[in-house]
Design an enzyme around this catalytic site. Structure first.
Site, PDB file in Angstrom:
ATOM      1  N   ASN A   1      -5.075   9.663  34.808  1.00 62.10           N
ATOM      2  CA  ASN A   1      -4.909   9.155  33.441  1.00 62.10           C
ATOM      3  C   ASN A   1      -6.057   8.206  33.130  1.00 62.10           C
ATOM      4  O   ASN A   1      -6.633   7.595  34.029  1.00 62.10           O
ATOM      5  CB  ASN A   1      -3.585   8.381  33.337  1.00 62.10           C
ATOM      6  CG  ASN A   1      -3.334   7.838  31.940  1.00 62.10           C
ATOM      7  OD1 ASN A   1      -3.578   8.522  30.942  1.00 62.10           O
ATOM      8  ND2 ASN A   1      -2.849   6.603  31.847  1.00 62.10           N
TER       9      ASN A   1
ATOM     10  N   ASP B   1       1.020   2.913  34.350  1.00 64.28           N
ATOM     11  CA  ASP B   1      -0.343   2.363  34.496  1.00 64.28           C
ATOM     12  C   ASP B   1      -0.517   1.539  35.773  1.00 64.28           C
ATOM     13  O   ASP B   1      -1.265   0.551  35.787  1.00 64.28           O
ATOM     14  CB  ASP B   1      -0.711   1.508  33.260  1.00 64.28           C
ATOM     15  CG  ASP B   1      -0.598   2.289  31.960  1.00 64.28           C
ATOM     16  OD1 ASP B   1      -0.883   3.494  31.961  1.00 64.28           O
ATOM     17  OD2 ASP B   1      -0.201   1.688  30.939  1.00 64.28           O
TER      18      ASP B   1
ATOM     19  N   SER C   1      -9.863   2.071  32.528  1.00 61.98           N
ATOM     20  CA  SER C   1      -9.611   2.456  33.924  1.00 61.98           C
ATOM     21  C   SER C   1      -9.161   3.909  33.972  1.00 61.98           C
ATOM     22  O   SER C   1      -8.379   4.345  33.125  1.00 61.98           O
ATOM     23  CB  SER C   1      -8.475   1.602  34.519  1.00 61.98           C
ATOM     24  OG  SER C   1      -8.718   0.223  34.355  1.00 61.98           O
TER      25      SER C   1
ATOM     26  N   HIS D   1      -6.793   4.749  30.856  1.00 64.82           N
ATOM     27  CA  HIS D   1      -6.073   3.672  30.183  1.00 64.82           C
ATOM     28  C   HIS D   1      -7.095   2.673  29.639  1.00 64.82           C
ATOM     29  O   HIS D   1      -8.037   2.292  30.339  1.00 64.82           O
ATOM     30  CB  HIS D   1      -5.137   2.977  31.185  1.00 64.82           C
ATOM     31  CG  HIS D   1      -4.384   1.843  30.554  1.00 64.82           C
ATOM     32  ND1 HIS D   1      -3.303   2.041  29.735  1.00 64.82           N
ATOM     33  CD2 HIS D   1      -4.587   0.501  30.598  1.00 64.82           C
ATOM     34  CE1 HIS D   1      -2.855   0.875  29.298  1.00 64.82           C
ATOM     35  NE2 HIS D   1      -3.621  -0.073  29.805  1.00 64.82           N
TER      36      HIS D   1
HETATM   37  C1  GRF Z   1      -7.645   6.384  24.560  1.00 61.15           C
HETATM   38  O1  GRF Z   1      -7.960   5.068  24.215  1.00 61.15           O
HETATM   39  C2  GRF Z   1      -7.030   6.437  25.941  1.00 61.15           C
HETATM   40  O2  GRF Z   1      -7.525   5.470  26.802  1.00 61.15           O
HETATM   41  C3  GRF Z   1      -5.576   6.157  25.641  1.00 61.15           C
HETATM   42  O3  GRF Z   1      -5.319   6.829  24.446  1.00 61.15           O
HETATM   43  C4  GRF Z   1      -6.531   6.960  23.696  1.00 61.15           C
HETATM   44  C5  GRF Z   1      -6.727   8.401  23.411  1.00 61.15           C
HETATM   45  O4  GRF Z   1      -7.809   8.653  22.561  1.00 61.15           O
HETATM   46  N1  GRF Z   1      -4.738   6.550  26.748  1.00 61.15           N
HETATM   47  P1  GRF Z   1      -8.376  10.123  22.390  1.00 61.15           P
HETATM   48  O5  GRF Z   1      -7.202  10.996  21.910  1.00 61.15           O
HETATM   49  O6  GRF Z   1      -8.905  10.588  23.698  1.00 61.15           O
HETATM   50  O7  GRF Z   1      -9.429  10.008  21.327  1.00 61.15           O
END
Ligand code: GRF
Length: 210
Positions: free
Chosen positions: A109, A147, A138, A111
């Site tokens: 994932n 997370d 991260s 984050h």
């Molecule tokens: C990103 O900021 C990611 O870190 C978080 O959700 C957002 C997704 O953005 N988990 P995208 O759909 O990849 O533009």
């Protein structure tokens, strides 16, 4: 080179998915084989279709509270396509023990914070409220906690004096787009001892060049 077949799960616009797509090429150790969204109008589905990648919507809403029935459907779709590794890219459903166990050590994932600081939502506003001077993103293995899994890589950006949550989010997002492909390549790349050593080494990036 045998490429790892990656399935990407999205809920929204899919800019990280786009960054992963753009990283693909002859020397990239992964290929995006399928994109699955829990919302039929997720922008990420169109990004996949435009790139000729299979895009599937599995709407979570008809499943109501039965999270594991929803996840079994995703799991079956991934297995039917011989997926090696699952990358969450803005996937806004918390995954249950069923899915996390089924894909243990094959589920990553991204984050938007320097974990373990600011797990959960609204990370940029919380970083500003806390007076953080350094923020970032991260990539981590997904375990049952939210997370909290082992970190694969992090990218840092400064918090600037006039930042709003939006301006900070934009700076972090640029870092995400550098970090995610690099981390995915790290965990997918290299056979034998060299590959294992690389996978045991977390990647840290300074993702800011003013
Ligand atoms: C990103 O900021 C990611 O870190 C978080 O959700 C957002 C997704 O953005 N988990 P995208 O759909 O990849 O533009």
């Amino acid at each position: 080179m045998t490429k790892q077949r990656v399935g990407v799960l999205v809920s929204g616009r899919g800019s990280n998915l786009q960054a992963l797509m753009d990283a693909q090429g002859p020397f990239c150790p992964f290929e995006i084989a399928v994109v699955i969204a829990n919302l039929p109008d997720a922008g990420g589905l169109q990004i996949a279709r435009d790139a000729g990648v299979e895009a599937i919507a599995i709407d979570h809403r008809p499943f109501g509270k039965d999270r594991s029935a929803f996840e079994r459907e995703i799991d079956a779709a991934l297995r039917a396509r011989s997926i090696d590794l699952v990358a969450l890219a803005g996937f806004m459903r918390v995954l249950s023990a069923f899915f996390v166990t089924a894909w243990a050590q094959r589920l990553v994932n991204i984050h938007p914070s320097l974990l373990p600081a600011f797990p959960g939502l609204d990370t940029h506003a919380r970083a500003l409220a806390a007076g953080a001077k350094l923020h970032g993103c991260s990539v981590h293995w997904v375990t049952e906690g939210v997370d909290t899994g082992p970190i694969i890589g992090q990218a840092a950006v400064p918090v600037l004096p006039d930042d709003t949550p939006e301006s900070l989010a934009g700076r972090v997002l640029q870092a995400e787009h550098l970090l995610y492909p690099a981390c995915l390549a790290l965990v997918c790349g290299g056979e034998g001892a060299a590959g294992a050593a690389a996978r045991d080494t977390a990647l840290f990036m300074n993702a800011w060049a003013p």
